[in-house]
Design a protein around this motif. Structure first.
Motif, PDB file in Angstrom:
ATOM      1  N   ASP A  75      61.654  81.645  80.265  1.00 51.70           N
ATOM      2  CA  ASP A  75      61.317  82.810  79.436  1.00 51.70           C
ATOM      3  C   ASP A  75      62.210  84.004  79.737  1.00 51.70           C
ATOM      4  N   ALA A  76      62.559  84.218  81.000  1.00 49.38           N
ATOM      5  CA  ALA A  76      63.421  85.348  81.361  1.00 49.38           C
ATOM      6  C   ALA A  76      64.796  85.215  80.710  1.00 49.38           C
ATOM      7  N   PHE A  77      65.388  84.022  80.783  1.00 47.83           N
ATOM      8  CA  PHE A  77      66.690  83.829  80.144  1.00 47.83           C
ATOM      9  C   PHE A  77      66.583  83.979  78.627  1.00 47.83           C
ATOM     10  N   LYS A  78      65.536  83.465  78.046  1.00 49.84           N
ATOM     11  CA  LYS A  78      65.347  83.569  76.594  1.00 49.84           C
ATOM     12  C   LYS A  78      65.221  85.027  76.169  1.00 49.84           C
ATOM     13  N   ASP A  79      64.442  85.802  76.915  1.00 48.76           N
ATOM     14  CA  ASP A  79      64.249  87.216  76.579  1.00 48.76           C
ATOM     15  C   ASP A  79      65.517  88.036  76.776  1.00 48.76           C
ATOM     16  N   ILE A  80      66.217  87.806  77.863  1.00 47.49           N
ATOM     17  CA  ILE A  80      67.405  88.598  78.187  1.00 47.49           C
ATOM     18  C   ILE A  80      68.583  88.246  77.281  1.00 47.49           C
ATOM     19  N   MET A  81      68.776  86.962  77.030  1.00 49.00           N
ATOM     20  CA  MET A  81      69.963  86.528  76.282  1.00 49.00           C
ATOM     21  C   MET A  81      69.806  86.657  74.770  1.00 49.00           C
ATOM     22  N   GLU A  82      68.611  86.762  74.270  1.00 51.52           N
ATOM     23  CA  GLU A  82      68.306  86.948  72.848  1.00 51.52           C
ATOM     24  C   GLU A  82      69.125  86.033  71.948  1.00 51.52           C
ATOM     25  N   GLN A  83      70.079  86.567  71.203  1.00 57.65           N
ATOM     26  CA  GLN A  83      70.860  85.779  70.235  1.00 57.65           C
ATOM     27  C   GLN A  83      71.780  84.752  70.884  1.00 57.65           C
ATOM     28  N   GLU A  84      72.137  84.976  72.140  1.00 56.20           N
ATOM     29  CA  GLU A  84      73.027  84.041  72.847  1.00 56.20           C
ATOM     30  C   GLU A  84      72.274  82.840  73.436  1.00 56.20           C
ATOM     31  N   PHE A  85      70.945  82.869  73.373  1.00 52.48           N
ATOM     32  CA  PHE A  85      70.122  81.790  73.911  1.00 52.48           C
ATOM     33  C   PHE A  85      70.046  80.658  72.888  1.00 52.48           C
ATOM     34  N   ALA A  86      70.492  79.478  73.277  1.00 45.88           N
ATOM     35  CA  ALA A  86      70.502  78.318  72.376  1.00 45.88           C
ATOM     36  C   ALA A  86      69.194  77.544  72.545  1.00 45.88           C
ATOM     37  N   GLU A  87      68.237  77.854  71.698  1.00 47.73           N
ATOM     38  CA  GLU A  87      66.922  77.228  71.818  1.00 47.73           C
ATOM     39  C   GLU A  87      66.969  75.721  71.535  1.00 47.73           C
ATOM     40  N   HIS A  88      67.857  75.283  70.665  1.00 36.65           N
ATOM     41  CA  HIS A  88      67.924  73.864  70.296  1.00 36.65           C
ATOM     42  C   HIS A  88      68.487  72.977  71.418  1.00 36.65           C
ATOM     43  N   THR A  89      69.142  73.556  72.418  1.00 40.81           N
ATOM     44  CA  THR A  89      69.645  72.773  73.548  1.00 40.81           C
ATOM     45  C   THR A  89      69.033  73.228  74.869  1.00 40.81           C
ATOM     46  N   SER A  90      67.914  73.931  74.791  1.00 42.72           N
ATOM     47  CA  SER A  90      67.212  74.397  75.992  1.00 42.72           C
ATOM     48  C   SER A  90      65.845  73.720  76.066  1.00 42.72           C
ATOM     49  N   ILE A  91      65.357  73.568  77.296  1.00 45.72           N
ATOM     50  CA  ILE A  91      64.059  72.918  77.485  1.00 45.72           C
ATOM     51  C   ILE A  91      63.458  73.349  78.821  1.00 45.72           C
ATOM     52  N   CYS A  92      62.140  73.426  78.839  1.00 41.79           N
ATOM     53  CA  CYS A  92      61.404  73.685  80.067  1.00 41.79           C
ATOM     54  C   CYS A  92      60.496  72.481  80.301  1.00 41.79           C
ATOM     55  N   LEU A  93      60.672  71.823  81.442  1.00 44.89           N
ATOM     56  CA  LEU A  93      59.908  70.615  81.760  1.00 44.89           C
ATOM     57  C   LEU A  93      59.063  70.837  82.999  1.00 44.89           C
ATOM     58  N   ARG A  94      57.869  70.289  82.958  1.00 44.83           N
ATOM     59  CA  ARG A  94      56.981  70.328  84.127  1.00 44.83           C
ATOM     60  C   ARG A  94      56.612  68.901  84.482  1.00 44.83           C
ATOM     61  N   ASP A  95      56.640  68.617  85.777  1.00 48.97           N
ATOM     62  CA  ASP A  95      56.152  67.349  86.320  1.00 48.97           C
ATOM     63  C   ASP A  95      56.743  66.121  85.634  1.00 48.97           C
ATOM     64  N   THR A  96      58.030  66.128  85.466  1.00 49.88           N
ATOM     65  CA  THR A  96      58.726  64.989  84.866  1.00 49.88           C
ATOM     66  C   THR A  96      59.098  63.969  85.944  1.00 49.88           C
ATOM     67  N   PHE A  97      59.396  62.759  85.523  1.00 49.14           N
ATOM     68  CA  PHE A  97      59.816  61.694  86.437  1.00 49.14           C
ATOM     69  C   PHE A  97      61.334  61.674  86.561  1.00 49.14           C
ATOM     70  N   ALA A  98      61.832  61.044  87.598  1.00 52.96           N
ATOM     71  CA  ALA A  98      63.270  60.973  87.861  1.00 52.96           C
ATOM     72  C   ALA A  98      64.020  60.304  86.714  1.00 52.96           C
ATOM     73  N   GLY A  99      63.481  59.232  86.161  1.00 54.49           N
ATOM     74  CA  GLY A  99      64.145  58.533  85.053  1.00 54.49           C
ATOM     75  C   GLY A  99      64.303  59.413  83.826  1.00 54.49           C
ATOM     76  N   GLY A 100      63.301  60.217  83.528  1.00 52.29           N
ATOM     77  CA  GLY A 100      63.392  61.145  82.398  1.00 52.29           C
ATOM     78  C   GLY A 100      64.458  62.195  82.623  1.00 52.29           C
ATOM     79  N   PHE A 101      64.578  62.669  83.850  1.00 52.62           N
ATOM     80  CA  PHE A 101      65.626  63.644  84.171  1.00 52.62           C
ATOM     81  C   PHE A 101      67.010  63.017  84.040  1.00 52.62           C
ATOM     82  N   ARG A 102      67.185  61.799  84.540  1.00 52.83           N
ATOM     83  CA  ARG A 102      68.485  61.114  84.401  1.00 52.83           C
ATOM     84  C   ARG A 102      68.867  60.957  82.935  1.00 52.83           C
ATOM     85  N   GLN A 103      67.901  60.587  82.097  1.00 52.63           N
ATOM     86  CA  GLN A 103      68.154  60.429  80.663  1.00 52.63           C
ATOM     87  C   GLN A 103      68.549  61.758  80.033  1.00 52.63           C
ATOM     88  N   LEU A 104      67.851  62.830  80.425  1.00 51.36           N
ATOM     89  CA  LEU A 104      68.183  64.166  79.928  1.00 51.36           C
ATOM     90  C   LEU A 104      69.619  64.529  80.295  1.00 51.36           C
TER      91      LEU A 104
END
Length: 173
Positions: free
Chosen positions: A32-61
């Motif tokens: 949220d801090a980066f999204k708020d500060i960067m405003e128009q420069e923040f690329a929402e379509h290539t950004s993500i916030c993940l909680r409690d993900t598994f290692a395999g999901g991170f490798r795929q990302l």
């Protein structure tokens, strides 16, 4: 453009190290801090916030990221809050790794090596990269990141030194 991959691992059901109650919230606050500060420069379509993900999901990302960035002027911020572990390799060396929700130190699974997986994968992405590691022993990442830098710039910010433990409370880390 700036993209943020913010990961917080609070729950470690298979790990003796215990849960980190604030890690998920910390990852959301960073996103949220980066999204708020960067405003128009923040690329929402290539950004993500993940909680409690598994290692395999991170490798795929990580593997999918290299198809999303083609401009060397873009920047990815990869934030990680959770456990880190120095895994002993067959040669006896220590391998700094990030631990995900499926981490189990008895079975030695659920982790992703910085030197053998994360940095080599990031080096295939055509943009600048900032790693923010909010975990124990994160200073260990400094030597790995600088030894694998390709043509782009990889900057590393760590919460601790190589052999230091990170601290946290209910308010955050």
């Amino acid at each position: 453009m700036l993209s943020v991959i913010s990961i917080g691992i609070s729950n470690y059901p298979f790990c003796e190290l215990g849960n980190i109650t604030c890690a998920g919230r910390d990852s959301e606050k960073v996103y949220d801090a980066f999204k708020d500060i960067m405003e128009q420069e923040f690329a929402e379509h290539t950004s993500i916030c993940l909680r409690d993900t598994f290692a395999g999901g991170f490798r795929q990302l990580l593997d999918n990221l290299r198809f999303s960035f083609t401009d060397d002027k873009d920047t990815i911020v990869l934030y990680f809050s959770g456990h880190a572990y120095n895994v002993q390799t067959y040669g006896g060396n220590l391998d700094f790794s990030l631990c995900f929700s499926d981490f189990n130190e008895k079975l030695m699974c659920g982790y992703v090596s910085l030197a053998n997986t994360i940095i080599p994968t990031l080096n295939k992405i055509c943009c600048n990269i900032v790693l923010i590691l909010d975990c124990c022993y994160s200073g260990e990442a400094l030597k790995h990141a600088t030894s694998f830098v390709g043509n782009q710039q990889i900057s590393v910010l760590t919460a601790t030194g190589q052999r230091e433990l990170a601290s946290f409370s209910e308010k955050g880390s």
